[in-house]
Design an enzyme around this catalytic site. Structure first.
Site, PDB file in Angstrom:
ATOM      1  CG  ASP A  36     -51.651 -42.692  15.304  1.00 56.56           C
ATOM      2  OD1 ASP A  36     -51.381 -43.853  15.658  1.00 56.56           O
ATOM      3  OD2 ASP A  36     -52.137 -42.412  14.187  1.00 56.56           O
ATOM      4  CG  HIS A  87     -47.255 -41.597  13.012  1.00 53.38           C
ATOM      5  ND1 HIS A  87     -48.198 -41.957  12.070  1.00 53.38           N
ATOM      6  CD2 HIS A  87     -47.784 -40.521  13.671  1.00 53.38           C
ATOM      7  CE1 HIS A  87     -49.238 -41.142  12.140  1.00 53.38           C
ATOM      8  NE2 HIS A  87     -49.010 -40.252  13.100  1.00 53.38           N
ATOM      9  CG  HIS A  91     -48.252 -35.463  12.641  1.00 55.63           C
ATOM     10  ND1 HIS A  91     -49.309 -35.018  11.888  1.00 55.63           N
ATOM     11  CD2 HIS A  91     -48.636 -36.674  13.132  1.00 55.63           C
ATOM     12  CE1 HIS A  91     -50.290 -35.882  11.931  1.00 55.63           C
ATOM     13  NE2 HIS A  91     -49.906 -36.908  12.686  1.00 55.63           N
ATOM     14  CG  HIS A 181     -54.597 -39.258  18.382  1.00 56.96           C
ATOM     15  ND1 HIS A 181     -55.810 -39.750  17.939  1.00 56.96           N
ATOM     16  CD2 HIS A 181     -53.853 -39.029  17.268  1.00 56.96           C
ATOM     17  CE1 HIS A 181     -55.794 -39.814  16.602  1.00 56.96           C
ATOM     18  NE2 HIS A 181     -54.616 -39.379  16.182  1.00 56.96           N
TER      19      HIS A 181
END
Length: 208
Positions: A36, A87, A91, A181
């Protein structure tokens, strides 16, 4: 009271169901890698080289803003056989994303990928926090919601290589999807945590 109930039905309850109650079965020894919050110009190329050296394919859930800034890295991910998942664009935590914010973020993230010729088939919301708008848009676009069975927390710069290696090895023993990640979620973050991820993966590939 009515507002609280409506909000619970819209977001917390779907999150609880998909993160903690819905279970998918994986054969022991089956390990699916997902990454991610990239791409990152320092860490993602090293990760891609490591995966290529070991014949491993993964799914990358990229941040739309980063895909726009580093399109060649996303193209390299795809060109080397990896799957690119949807995603987010920006964020932030979806805890209080309403329908408009959710739709806008998903649309911008998808547009960033489609500008690179990528049509994602998987969606993973930030922090695995699910709401009904996400589910509706995922269904209407023919995608699948894809969370994880294990998330070791490799964004923590205090996590050791030993700790992360053991966490990855445990998922491999039981079977499942591990969420790692290749970048901190923030743009231009100085975090060096992905170095631990790279070292733990190197050890895992050497010993598997």
């Amino acid at each position: 009271m009515i507002v609280a109930i409506a909000w619970a039905l819209y977001s917390p309850l779907p999150t609880i169901y998909f993160k903690f109650l819905r279970k998918e079965n994986y054969e022991p020894g089956t390990l699916e890698f997902t990454f991610d919050d990239g791409p990152n110009p320092e860490f993602t190329p090293r990760l891609l080289s490591l995966l290529e050296e070991n014949g491993v394919r993964a799914t990358f859930f990229v941040v739309g803003q980063k895909a726009e800034r580093y399109p060649d890295l996303v193209k390299r991910e795809r060109a080397t056989g990896h799957t690119i998942g949807l995603h987010c664009y920006d964020h932030t935590h979806p805890l209080f994303w309403g329908p408009i914010k959710t739709a806008r973020d998903m649309d911008r993230a998808q547009a960033a990928l489609e500008s690179l010729g990528i049509t994602p088939i998987y969606y993973r919301p930030p922090h695995g926090w699910v709401n009904l708008t996400m589910l509706r848009k995922v269904r209407s676009r023919g995608m699948r919601l894809k969370l994880w069975t294990a998330i070791p927390g490799d964004w923590d710069e205090h996590m050791s290589v030993d700790q992360l290696y053991e966490a990855i090895a445990e998922v491999a023993r039981t079977g499942g999807v591990v969420c790692l990640h290749d970048s901190n979620h923030r743009m231009d973050s100085p975090s060096r945590a992905p170095l631990t991820t790279l070292e733990a993966l190197e050890r895992y590939f050497e010993t598997r």
